[in-house]
Scaffold this active site. Structure first.
Site, PDB file in Angstrom:
ATOM      1  N   VAL A 175      20.078   1.507  51.141  1.00  0.00           N
ATOM      2  CA  VAL A 175      20.828   2.121  50.049  1.00  0.00           C
ATOM      3  C   VAL A 175      21.398   3.477  50.450  1.00  0.00           C
ATOM      4  O   VAL A 175      22.520   3.814  50.073  1.00  0.00           O
ATOM      5  CB  VAL A 175      19.934   2.248  48.793  1.00  0.00           C
ATOM      6  N   HIS A 218       9.419  -5.471  47.359  1.00  0.00           N
ATOM      7  CA  HIS A 218      10.484  -4.465  47.323  1.00  0.00           C
ATOM      8  C   HIS A 218      11.102  -4.428  45.929  1.00  0.00           C
ATOM      9  O   HIS A 218      11.398  -5.462  45.354  1.00  0.00           O
ATOM     10  CB  HIS A 218      11.547  -4.814  48.366  1.00  0.00           C
ATOM     11  N   PRO A 219      11.316  -3.238  45.376  1.00  0.00           N
ATOM     12  CA  PRO A 219      11.902  -3.169  44.026  1.00  0.00           C
ATOM     13  C   PRO A 219      13.373  -3.558  44.020  1.00  0.00           C
ATOM     14  O   PRO A 219      14.099  -3.302  44.973  1.00  0.00           O
ATOM     15  CB  PRO A 219      11.735  -1.694  43.643  1.00  0.00           C
ATOM     16  N   ALA A 244      14.848   8.544  44.404  1.00  0.00           N
ATOM     17  CA  ALA A 244      15.831   9.406  45.072  1.00  0.00           C
ATOM     18  C   ALA A 244      16.830   8.581  45.865  1.00  0.00           C
ATOM     19  O   ALA A 244      18.032   8.873  45.857  1.00  0.00           O
ATOM     20  CB  ALA A 244      15.122  10.410  45.976  1.00  0.00           C
ATOM     21  N   GLU A 245      16.353   7.550  46.536  1.00  0.00           N
ATOM     22  CA  GLU A 245      17.248   6.708  47.326  1.00  0.00           C
ATOM     23  C   GLU A 245      18.264   6.002  46.428  1.00  0.00           C
ATOM     24  O   GLU A 245      19.461   6.002  46.717  1.00  0.00           O
ATOM     25  CB  GLU A 245      16.440   5.690  48.128  1.00  0.00           C
ATOM     26  N   GLN A 246      17.801   5.420  45.335  1.00  0.00           N
ATOM     27  CA  GLN A 246      18.726   4.734  44.433  1.00  0.00           C
ATOM     28  C   GLN A 246      19.694   5.730  43.789  1.00  0.00           C
ATOM     29  O   GLN A 246      20.882   5.433  43.630  1.00  0.00           O
ATOM     30  CB  GLN A 246      17.965   3.927  43.377  1.00  0.00           C
ATOM     31  N   SER A 290      11.929   5.973  46.272  1.00  0.00           N
ATOM     32  CA  SER A 290      12.882   4.948  45.849  1.00  0.00           C
ATOM     33  C   SER A 290      13.817   5.459  44.764  1.00  0.00           C
ATOM     34  O   SER A 290      15.006   5.134  44.754  1.00  0.00           O
ATOM     35  CB  SER A 290      12.144   3.701  45.342  1.00  0.00           C
ATOM     36  N   PHE A 331      17.182  -8.606  46.700  1.00  0.00           N
ATOM     37  CA  PHE A 331      18.218  -8.140  47.614  1.00  0.00           C
ATOM     38  C   PHE A 331      17.760  -6.821  48.217  1.00  0.00           C
ATOM     39  O   PHE A 331      17.307  -5.924  47.501  1.00  0.00           O
ATOM     40  CB  PHE A 331      19.525  -7.929  46.839  1.00  0.00           C
TER      41      PHE A 331
END
Length: 134
Positions: A113, A57-58, A76-78, A74, A109
């Protein structure tokens, strides 16, 4: 194209950097609930494969975000949590907490998000780091 190949092609990006999940789920076709089928593949995996999934996971606002190697999903989510618009101080705090978290737990972690913001993420990171482990 077989049903398994079509399934993999359609869902390949769901588990970032862990294509084995979708590939193993495809071996279990047919099923009516995609989420349940994917989760069954994860639950049937060895503890080592499950840990590799978590470790792949990043990090939030981490190296992959900086060098733009996150998947579109990811990214877009962040961005939805404001992690693409951090102040220098916030960025430094994320980097320090990412390092502390990985050093303590040996994986990044992870939090949903899209259900929080940068302040909530930072608070959750700090809280989890305060919890004693045995």
């Amino acid at each position: 194209m077989t049903a398994a190949e079509a399934f993999v092609a359609r869902h390949a990006a769901l588990f970032e950097h862990s294509p084995w999940v979708v590939e193993r789920a495809a071996e279990r076709l047919p099923f009516t609930d995609v989420h349940a089928g994917l989760m069954a593949a994860v639950h049937a995996a060895s503890p080592e494969d499950q840990l590799a999934l978590i470790r792949a996971h990043p990090e939030l606002a981490g190296k992959a975000a900086i060098d733009r190697t996150l998947t579109a999903a990811s990214t877009a989510e962040q961005a939805s949590a404001g992690l693409d618009r951090l102040t220098p101080a916030e960025f430094d705090r994320f980097q320090a907490l990412n390092t502390a978290y990985r050093d303590r737990f040996d994986f990044p972690f992870i939090i949903c998000v899209r259900l929080t913001d940068k302040a909530g993420i930072l608070a959750a990171m700090e809280q989890r780091l305060r919890v004693r482990t045995h």
